[in-house]
Design a protein around this motif. Structure first.
Motif, PDB file in Angstrom:
ATOM      1  N   VAL A 197       0.858  -1.183   0.000  1.00 42.14           N
ATOM      2  CA  VAL A 197       0.000   0.000   0.000  1.00 42.14           C
ATOM      3  C   VAL A 197       0.894   1.232   0.000  1.00 42.14           C
ATOM      4  N   ALA A 198       0.843   1.969  -1.093  1.00 42.26           N
ATOM      5  CA  ALA A 198       1.683   3.157  -1.206  1.00 42.26           C
ATOM      6  C   ALA A 198       1.054   4.359  -0.528  1.00 42.26           C
ATOM      7  N   ALA A 214       9.601  -0.618  -4.564  1.00 36.13           N
ATOM      8  CA  ALA A 214      10.536   0.375  -5.094  1.00 36.13           C
ATOM      9  C   ALA A 214       9.802   1.602  -5.621  1.00 36.13           C
ATOM     10  N   ALA A 215       8.703   1.375  -6.363  1.00 40.40           N
ATOM     11  CA  ALA A 215       7.941   2.499  -6.903  1.00 40.40           C
ATOM     12  C   ALA A 215       7.312   3.319  -5.784  1.00 40.40           C
ATOM     13  N   ALA A 216       6.831   2.646  -4.737  1.00 40.49           N
ATOM     14  CA  ALA A 216       6.225   3.361  -3.606  1.00 40.49           C
ATOM     15  C   ALA A 216       7.256   4.234  -2.902  1.00 40.49           C
ATOM     16  N   ALA A 217       8.462   3.691  -2.687  1.00 41.64           N
ATOM     17  CA  ALA A 217       9.513   4.478  -2.036  1.00 41.64           C
ATOM     18  C   ALA A 217       9.872   5.694  -2.878  1.00 41.64           C
ATOM     19  N   ALA A 218       9.959   5.501  -4.192  1.00 42.44           N
ATOM     20  CA  ALA A 218      10.285   6.611  -5.084  1.00 42.44           C
ATOM     21  C   ALA A 218       9.163   7.648  -5.080  1.00 42.44           C
ATOM     22  N   HIS A 277       7.063   8.324  -2.600  1.00 39.77           N
ATOM     23  CA  HIS A 277       7.106   9.074  -1.343  1.00 39.77           C
ATOM     24  C   HIS A 277       8.191  10.149  -1.390  1.00 39.77           C
ATOM     25  N   ALA A 278       9.352   9.789  -1.944  1.00 36.64           N
ATOM     26  CA  ALA A 278      10.438  10.768  -2.043  1.00 36.64           C
ATOM     27  C   ALA A 278      10.067  11.898  -2.994  1.00 36.64           C
TER      28      ALA A 278
END
Length: 388
Positions: free
Chosen positions: A241-242, A256-260, A262-263
């Motif tokens: 869950v992003a 990986a896409a969720a972390a990117a 958020h940044a």
């Protein structure tokens, strides 16, 4: 594609690996056997394998039947010599060459088919794999470029030629092309990815059959993906869950896409820009439901597929694509282009490995979508985010 030939480069000495990487085992067979099987799945016996160092050991360990094997006696001089040998080995009647490496184990037959389909849509242009901020092989070279390939020198392979014609390249997003196995560390990363099951949630044949059935049901022409150069998009096994809306709606992305995301969102907020997720992961079945609803409202399938990808071919299936809105433009529409959010994304999204997929007059035949951005970060980032 009867006159397209695959050329698989497998002549290197694997000096950084310490043993022939062509013979490293991946999914119960050597890397070279894996590459050859994928090439033959799409081009049958129209395959050329270029050997050099350790040629006899490789021929003894890998079944190369059904392919033409050529030796590059100058393998120590660099990859260009292998390309020259491969080009000399294809018939004069060849219309194009699919240039491959033997050490890109995440590349599948479906990926190769996507490149070939894109080339069919633009047969006079070179089609390359795009990953992160770079591009390269696997790549399809039309026959018009054979003389340039045959005159390459050095150890940079076809890269100088690709850079020379960069403005005319057709770039097909292919994150899996980034990982090539040059060192023991690369090989360990490869197995770590497999162990974490970041690959595909079902066999390719089953997924393709599912997509074919949806195409038949919805009246989508079977040849449409090839005609528009659309790449097959498969669903990841693992999503997180992003983001969740105040109303409780959850948006799913890969780790990986969720972390990117958020940044990216945090960086925008620090400059006074609010970014909102409007849509994220969608399964192929959900995509089909959207098409059904539109058909039920009287739209034709041709009208629908100008604004919506067919099931199996939407970047949303990958868990790496998001539709973005803003406070002053929360709905998807071309008006988003006029917002401060879009201007900020245009200048900054690339830093976070998000790229606009469908600009004006895009080659896929979709309407302009200033709201649709796809994460194309590096495999190393996927590995790092997923193991953390």
């Amino acid at each position: 594609m009867d006159n397209v030939y695959a050329v698989i480069l497998a002549a290197g000495a694997s000096s950084r690996m310490g043993s022939p990487k062509q013979l490293l085992i991946w999914q119960e067979r050597p890397l070279l056997a894996h590459a050859l099987a994928n090439a033959q799945a799409v081009l049958a016996e129209r395959t050329v394998v270029v050997l050099g160092a350790n040629a006899e050991a490789i021929k003894a360990a890998v079944d190369l039947s059904g392919s033409k094997v050529v030796l590059n006696p100058s393998w120590a001089d660099g990859m260009a010599g292998s390309i020259r040998a491969g080009i000399r080995a294809v018939p004069d009647t060849a219309s194009a060459v699919l240039l491959m490496l033997c050490d890109q184990p995440l590349i599948s037959a479906a990926h190769l088919q996507s490149l070939l389909s894109a080339w069919q849509h633009a047969p006079e242009r070179i089609v390359v794999s795009q990953y992160a901020e770079s591009f390269g092989v696997p790549a399809v070279f039309p026959a018009a470029y054979f003389p340039q390939l045959a005159s390459l020198t050095g150890d940079r392979g076809a890269k100088p030629l690709l850079l020379r014609f960069e403005d005319s390249l057709v770039k097909v997003p292919l994150l899996e092309a980034e990982l090539d196995v040059d060192t023991t560390s690369d090989y360990q990363r490869l197995h770590a990815l497999n162990e974490m099951q970041l690959m595909i949630d079902q066999p390719l044949d089953a997924y393709l059959q599912r997509i074919r059935e949806l195409f038949i049901e919805l009246g989508i022409p079977e040849e449409l993906p090839a005609g528009r150069g659309l790449a097959l998009c498969r669903e990841p096994l693992e999503l997180i869950v992003a983001e969740t809306t105040p109303q409780g709606r959850a948006f799913y992305l890969t780790a990986a896409a969720a972390a990117a995301w958020h940044a990216l969102k945090q960086a925008a907020a620090e400059e006074g820009i609010t970014l909102l997720i409007v849509s994220a992961f969608r399964s192929a079945d959900y995509q089909a439901d959207i098409v059904r609803r539109k058909l039920g409202k009287g739209q034709t399938i041709e009208e629908i597929l100008r604004v919506l990808a067919p099931p199996g071919y939407s970047e949303h299936h990958t868990g790496r694509a998001i539709d973005i809105g803003s406070d002053d433009c929360p709905e998807l529409g071309e008006r988003f282009e006029q917002t401060a959010a879009f201007q900020w994304l245009s200048s900054n999204a690339k830093r976070f490995q998000f790229f606009l997929s469908f600009p004006r007059d895009n080659r896929f035949g979709y309407v302009y979508e200033p709201w649709h951005w796809c994460y194309r970060g590096r495999l190393s980032a996927i590995l790092r985010h997923s193991s953390g």
